[in-house]
Design an enzyme around this catalytic site. Structure first.
Site, short mmCIF file in Angstrom:
data_model
loop_
_atom_site.label_atom_id
_atom_site.label_comp_id
_atom_site.label_asym_id
_atom_site.label_seq_id
_atom_site.Cartn_x
_atom_site.Cartn_y
_atom_site.Cartn_z
N HIS A 170 1.47 20.15 -4.44
CA HIS A 170 0.99 19.10 -5.04
C HIS A 170 1.00 17.63 -3.86
CE1 HIS A 170 -1.78 16.48 -6.98
NE2 HIS A 170 -1.33 15.35 -6.67
N ASP A 217 -18.25 6.27 22.57
CA ASP A 217 -16.97 7.71 22.06
C ASP A 217 -15.85 7.12 21.97
OD1 ASP A 217 -15.36 9.88 21.07
OD2 ASP A 217 -17.19 11.10 22.27
N SER A 256 0.10 15.30 14.64
CA SER A 256 -1.35 14.98 15.12
C SER A 256 -1.91 13.31 14.65
CB SER A 256 -2.61 15.94 14.10
OG SER A 256 -3.71 15.76 13.41
N SER A 257 -1.16 12.55 14.18
CA SER A 257 -1.50 11.48 13.30
C SER A 257 -0.95 10.54 14.59
CB SER A 257 -0.30 11.07 12.15
OG SER A 257 -0.95 11.89 10.48
N HIS A 301 7.72 4.13 2.88
CA HIS A 301 7.06 2.53 2.17
C HIS A 301 5.65 2.01 3.21
CE1 HIS A 301 5.95 -0.01 -0.53
NE2 HIS A 301 5.82 -1.00 -0.16
N GLU A 318 4.50 4.17 4.58
CA GLU A 318 2.77 5.28 5.16
C GLU A 318 2.71 5.12 3.22
OE1 GLU A 318 2.25 7.90 5.64
OE2 GLU A 318 1.26 9.52 4.06
N HIS A 323 13.71 -0.32 -2.23
CA HIS A 323 12.74 -0.90 -3.71
C HIS A 323 12.90 0.71 -4.44
CE1 HIS A 323 8.67 -1.60 -2.44
NE2 HIS A 323 8.60 0.23 -2.15
N HIS A 324 12.42 1.86 -3.65
CA HIS A 324 12.23 2.84 -3.96
C HIS A 324 14.32 3.98 -4.37
CE1 HIS A 324 8.25 3.58 -2.51
NE2 HIS A 324 8.68 3.10 -1.46
N THR A 347 -1.55 -9.89 -0.80
CA THR A 347 -2.47 -8.59 -1.77
C THR A 347 -2.98 -8.87 -3.02
OG1 THR A 347 -0.57 -7.17 -1.96
CG2 THR A 347 -2.62 -6.37 -2.82
N LYS A 350 -5.88 -10.58 -1.18
CA LYS A 350 -6.95 -9.64 -0.74
C LYS A 350 -8.46 -9.26 -1.87
CE LYS A 350 -5.76 -6.86 2.81
NZ LYS A 350 -7.25 -6.44 3.30
N ARG A 365 10.08 12.35 -14.62
CA ARG A 365 8.86 13.37 -13.89
C ARG A 365 9.69 14.76 -12.84
NH1 ARG A 365 9.33 10.20 -7.86
NH2 ARG A 365 7.84 11.33 -7.84
#
Lengths: 539, 182
Positions: free
Chosen positions: A85, A114, A177-178, A261, A263, A310-311, A336, A339, A458
């Site tokens: 998922h 283009d 690809s990215s 991060h 990402e 922090h992860h 943030t 914004k 989780r």
């Protein structure tokens, strides 16, 4: 600017299809196209397909968690569902949707005929269906698909069965690809802007994508390196992450989150851009604080490189490391906050109307902010020891990704569908879709905060009885949210097939070059570059 | 779409070159993180990695006034048929003095086994002040079928161990070495 003008004329003259020729028909058109609009459409269709596949997996998860105990699926299959998922939604739904929007909109927004590298553009797209066919095929292999979580932490991920090399290869393909897509976007924005389209006159969607593209080329190769190391650890006897050979599994977490991060900002910065296009349109006011939006985006991108720790607060980091990552993470709340402040100030005393794109954009601002706040809670290192690997984390990142990134994509689809198809979408159905989604998503994810604070881990198929009520509520929300996306599918199909003809500028308050071309946008636009003035850019 | 004329085309070429350079550099950076990480851990003592090399045995002043508790933990990483435990689980030491303790390992299988013990010290920053002059973890350990033996560790705690550290835990994880009698 003379040189650029000459460049555009030559593009115009040298084009080998001729301008008004219809594209070739049938499958060959889509396989061979180098047109940015065709490729954008293909990305969006792929993304929508993956959204439903990934969504079906989420519903398997929520159906199993509807009641405590094991009723529907095997735990091993459940773990494959959580892993797949995530991979499908991140790499298959959210990222290609943003790339599709970039393909459709960036050339039109900067007045280019283009993308800069149209053939590579075709290749970037056509890698994706193969990558996902490979990834999804692992579900049918011996030992099943990957089940150790999308973060692929060793040594658990190294216990994956026959699927392992296929997963790694598909991640490599998505990465290639990215990266190609990002190079194309950078080359287009830096070189093909129309005369007068200075960097600080670019629409915010273009700005956020430029910065996102730099993040992509900086971190996708790091992910490629990390998964390559996993592959050689498993098959070629290296010991990057194997303590017996002098390696360290914690190092994988460092390398992974150095990618991971940035990402998450790759998945949210273009959303910021979309919302910054839509809110001014329906508030009928120019965006408040354009320059501060650009600088805030750049600051967020820079900070994203120094907060990965922090992860992994619980891996046994020294106090100095925890403090550094904690404060650096909290610092992200400043740009943030700028914004969010600017979006609200744009709406302040505006002549607001609430068409579907605006509804999704406002829901984005409110619900993304909730996700941002729970992120701040997670950033507090001492508190994170309690939250780590609980449903609180699940609630947090789904708040920023679903009513965050996904709502922005929905908003973008409604906003630009008239430009893409030449028809207005069904406003009544659009609003129905919005309200079902907005209510469903909160029933789905809000109770997960409480589950996490109460200690539910989780990635488990079964749970203790005290978590039963909130899980049932969450699952009901999941089914409301999931099935209401079929309304979206229907609105899109209906809009493609017909409807009230859309004028060139269907939204009264809209600004930007894409609204100066007819609807549907012709196959080739801006063969002759437009001239942009300051007044047009920031009115 | 045919390529744009020289001015724009040159710009596009430049963009491609620069971005590709970033891509290649970042791919290399991912791998460069491996040695960087090791060096950083060695220098700062983060992550509890102890020095692999034999420590200097030159005499140090012994701090009789201070007592530090050293705890020993032994674990087996995979399902290999080892028995592995410390002889004593905790001792009290004075910083600066050498102590020797033993771990016991036994091969419970019918085949020869080779293993490597990987040490880790908690809290991580204490690893800078934990010096081993003799350790079974310096070498691979080979066991005949059913063989068991005592294996020594000789260490001392540096008197410069930060004052707030009262307990140091030395943990060994025993790994089976692949392809060597395993």
């Amino acid at each position: 600017m003379t040189a650029t003008t000459a460049g555009h004329d030559a593009v115009h003259d040298g084009h080998d299809h001729g301008h008004e020729h219809a594209p070739p028909r049938g499958l060959w058109r889509w396989l061979s196209t180098t047109n940015h609009k065709d490729i954008g459409t293909m990305y969006l269709v792929l993304s929508l397909t993956m959204f439903f596949i990934g969504g079906a997996m989420a519903l398997v998860i929520r159906a199993e968690l509807f009641r405590p105990g094991l009723q529907l699926v095997e735990p091993m299959f459940f773990n494959q569902m959580t892993t797949m998922h995530a991979l499908v939604m991140i790499f298959g739904a959210v990222m290609p949707a943003f790339v599709g929007l970039a393909n459709w909109l960036i050339p039109m927004m900067v007045g280019a005929p283009d993308m800069a590298l149209p053939r590579m553009n075709n290749w970037s797209f056509w890698i994706m269906p193969f990558a996902f066919a490979l990834l999804l095929s692992t579900l049918f292999m011996d030992g099943g698909g990957p089940a150790g979580g999308w973060t692929l932490y060793p040594p658990l991920s190294l216990q994956t069965g026959a699927a392992f090399p296929f997963v790694i290869l598909s991640i490599h393909m998505m990465g290639v690809s990215s990266v190609m897509g990002a190079i194309n976007i950078i080359a287009t924005i830096l070189n093909l802007r129309a005369p007068g389209m200075t960097l600080m006159r670019m629409p915010l969607f273009v700005w956020t994508w430029l910065i996102t593209a730099y993040l992509l080329i900086a971190v996708m190769p790091v992910l490629a390196g990390a998964v390559t190391m996993l592959l050689t650890d498993k098959y070629f006897g290296t010991s990057f992450f194997n303590a017996a050979g002098g390696g360290d599994p914690v190092m994988f977490q460092h390398i992974f989150w150095f990618f991971g991060h940035p990402e998450v900002y790759i998945m949210i910065l273009p959303a910021f851009g979309i919302v910054s296009q839509i809110i001014p349109t329906f508030a009928r006011k120019p965006l408040f604080g354009y320059a501060s939006m650009v600088y805030a985006t750049a600051s967020i991108a820079f900070l994203s490189f120094i907060v990965w720790g922090h992860h992994m607060f619980t891996v046994g980091m020294p106090l100095a490391g925890e403090l550094f990552f904690m404060y650096a993470t909290m610092l992200i709340a400043v740009p943030t906050g700028v914004k969010v402040f600017n979006w609200i100030s744009t709406m302040w005393r505006g002549s607001m109307t609430f068409e579907t794109p605006m509804l999704f954009a406002i829901a984005f601002v409110v619900l993304f902010t909730i996700g941002g706040f729970s992120g701040l809670m997670l950033a507090i290192a001492p508190a994170d020891f309690q939250y780590q690997d609980t449903y609180f984390v699940v609630a947090h990142f789904h708040y920023v990704l679903v009513p965050g990134a996904v709502f922005s994509i929905m908003a973008a689809a409604y906003y630009w569908l008239p430009k893409w198809t030449g028809h207005m979408y069904d406003e009544k159905l659009g609003r129905l879709h919005f309200w079902c989604s907005a209510i469903g998503v909160n029933i789905l994810f809000f109770p997960q905060h409480f589950l996490g604070l109460a200690g539910m881990p989780r990635r488990i198929p079964d749970y203790a009885l005290q978590f039963a009520e909130f899980n049932m509520i969450s699952s009901i929300g999941a089914f409301i949210f999931g099935f209401s996306q079929l309304i979206f599918l229907w609105v899109v199909i209906k809009c493609v097939r017909g409807g009230e003809p859309a004028p060139a500028k269907p939204w009264e308050g809209a600004h930007g070059l894409e609204w100066t071309v007819p609807s549907p946008a012709p196959h080739h636009t801006f063969q002759t570059p437009p001239q942009i003035t300051e007044a047009e850019a920031h009115s | 779409m045919s390529p744009p004329v020289p001015a724009a085309a040159a710009g596009v070429q430049r963009s491609i070159r620069r971005t590709l350079l970033v891509v290649v550099a970042m791919f290399g950076f991912g791998f460069a993180l491996v040695p960087l990480y090791d060096v950083l851990c060695q220098v700062t003592g983060l992550n509890g990695k102890t020095r692999a090399a034999v420590a200097d045995a030159a005499p140090m002043p012994v701090d009789e006034a201070r007592t530090v508790i050293v705890e020993f933990i032994a674990s087996v990483n995979d399902e290999a048929p080892w028995e592995f435990r410390p002889d004593v689980t905790r001792i009290e030491v004075h910083p600066g003095r050498f102590y020797t303790t033993h771990f016991y390992a036994r091969n419970r299988s019918e085949t020869p086994l080779a293993g490597q013990a990987v040490p880790s010290v908690a809290p991580g920053l204490a690893s800078l002040h934990f010096h081993k002059i003799e350790c079974f973890c310096f070498n691979q350990q080979r066991f005949a079928p059913g063989e068991g033996r005592e294996m020594p560790v000789t260490f001392r705690i540096d008197p410069q161990l930060p004052a707030e550290v009262g307990t140091v835990t030395l943990s060994y994880t025993f790994f089976r070495l692949p392809g060597q009698g395993g």
